[in-house]
Design a protein around this motif. Sequence first.
Motif, short mmCIF file in Angstrom:
data_model
loop_
_atom_site.label_atom_id
_atom_site.label_comp_id
_atom_site.label_asym_id
_atom_site.label_seq_id
_atom_site.Cartn_x
_atom_site.Cartn_y
_atom_site.Cartn_z
N GLY A 177 91.97 -26.89 90.96
CA GLY A 177 92.18 -28.19 91.93
C GLY A 177 93.01 -28.58 92.94
O GLY A 177 93.60 -29.40 92.87
N ARG A 178 92.07 -27.25 93.89
CA ARG A 178 92.59 -27.71 95.22
C ARG A 178 92.33 -28.69 96.05
O ARG A 178 91.38 -29.21 96.07
CB ARG A 178 92.04 -26.11 96.17
N GLU A 179 93.29 -29.04 97.19
CA GLU A 179 92.85 -30.50 98.29
C GLU A 179 91.49 -30.19 99.15
O GLU A 179 90.92 -31.03 99.90
CB GLU A 179 93.69 -31.36 98.69
N GLU A 180 91.41 -28.60 99.34
CA GLU A 180 90.32 -28.13 100.31
C GLU A 180 90.18 -27.44 100.19
O GLU A 180 90.67 -26.16 99.15
CB GLU A 180 91.58 -28.06 101.70
N PHE A 181 88.64 -27.47 100.42
CA PHE A 181 87.77 -26.27 100.31
C PHE A 181 86.96 -25.59 101.07
O PHE A 181 86.32 -27.09 101.64
CB PHE A 181 86.48 -27.40 98.88
N ARG A 182 87.21 -24.12 101.69
CA ARG A 182 86.96 -24.56 102.55
C ARG A 182 85.64 -22.59 102.43
O ARG A 182 85.87 -21.22 102.30
CB ARG A 182 87.68 -23.98 103.50
N PRO A 183 84.52 -23.17 102.16
CA PRO A 183 83.30 -21.83 101.32
C PRO A 183 82.90 -20.75 102.43
O PRO A 183 83.30 -19.80 102.29
CB PRO A 183 82.67 -22.89 100.39
N ALA A 192 80.15 -31.27 92.20
CA ALA A 192 80.46 -32.77 91.76
C ALA A 192 82.06 -32.75 91.26
O ALA A 192 82.42 -33.49 90.93
CB ALA A 192 79.60 -33.37 91.59
N ARG A 193 82.14 -31.95 90.53
CA ARG A 193 83.57 -31.37 89.89
C ARG A 193 84.55 -31.08 90.20
O ARG A 193 85.71 -31.05 90.04
CB ARG A 193 83.28 -29.95 88.92
N LEU A 194 84.43 -31.05 91.53
CA LEU A 194 85.85 -30.56 93.06
C LEU A 194 86.20 -31.56 93.43
O LEU A 194 86.32 -32.53 94.42
CB LEU A 194 85.31 -29.91 93.76
N THR A 195 86.54 -32.78 93.14
CA THR A 195 87.16 -34.16 92.32
C THR A 195 88.19 -34.26 93.73
O THR A 195 89.02 -35.46 93.48
CB THR A 195 87.79 -35.32 91.24
N ALA A 196 88.97 -33.56 93.33
CA ALA A 196 90.56 -32.90 94.14
C ALA A 196 90.71 -32.75 95.37
O ALA A 196 91.30 -33.13 96.13
CB ALA A 196 91.32 -32.00 93.37
N VAL A 197 89.58 -32.95 95.60
CA VAL A 197 89.04 -31.74 97.67
C VAL A 197 88.74 -33.37 98.85
O VAL A 197 88.26 -34.09 97.82
CB VAL A 197 87.70 -31.20 97.06
N LYS A 198 89.99 -33.84 99.46
CA LYS A 198 89.81 -34.28 100.14
C LYS A 198 89.72 -33.95 101.40
O LYS A 198 89.14 -34.80 102.64
CB LYS A 198 91.12 -34.45 99.67
N HIS A 199 89.33 -32.36 101.40
CA HIS A 199 88.46 -32.31 103.06
C HIS A 199 87.69 -30.84 102.89
O HIS A 199 88.32 -30.08 101.93
CB HIS A 199 90.16 -31.90 103.71
N LEU A 200 86.76 -30.99 103.00
CA LEU A 200 85.88 -30.47 103.52
C LEU A 200 85.15 -29.57 104.49
O LEU A 200 85.19 -30.07 104.83
CB LEU A 200 84.71 -30.61 102.69
N ASP A 201 85.93 -28.86 104.62
CA ASP A 201 85.55 -27.56 106.29
C ASP A 201 85.07 -26.41 106.01
O ASP A 201 84.75 -25.29 105.27
CB ASP A 201 87.21 -27.57 106.80
N GLU A 202 83.88 -26.67 106.73
CA GLU A 202 83.14 -24.95 106.91
C GLU A 202 84.59 -23.68 106.92
O GLU A 202 84.20 -22.48 106.53
CB GLU A 202 82.67 -24.79 108.06
#
Length: 110
Positions: A74-80, A100-110
């Motif tokens: 359930g992380r809010e930041e995703f940096r794959p 689409a399952r990353l509903t808690a992510v507020k910040h997608l970053d490289e």
Amino acid sequence: MTDAEEPKLYVNRWGDTADPAPERRGPRQDACPCFDQSRPRPRARVGFHTERQDTSAPGWQHLLELVDEAAADGREEFRPLIELSPEERRQVITLPPSIARLTAVKHLDE
């Protein structure tokens, strides 16, 4: 392309992405003019890649694992991209539907 021809698979050209592990470093940046907006006006025409995603590629499989992990905690930041090696990043063409399952992510970053 005729029906007899196999579609070509091309590597993705991710831009400069921070990679904290020096032992995994490859080329820092690949050239891809598909979204080159650095030219003076008029803006360059945007092009899109038409390659198909190789879903058996190690980079794609690793990305799926990262998405599953992020969805589970359930992380809010995703940096794959920092978790993928340069070679793995080149194997990713599209985002997986599971993102689409990353509903808690507020910040997608490289």
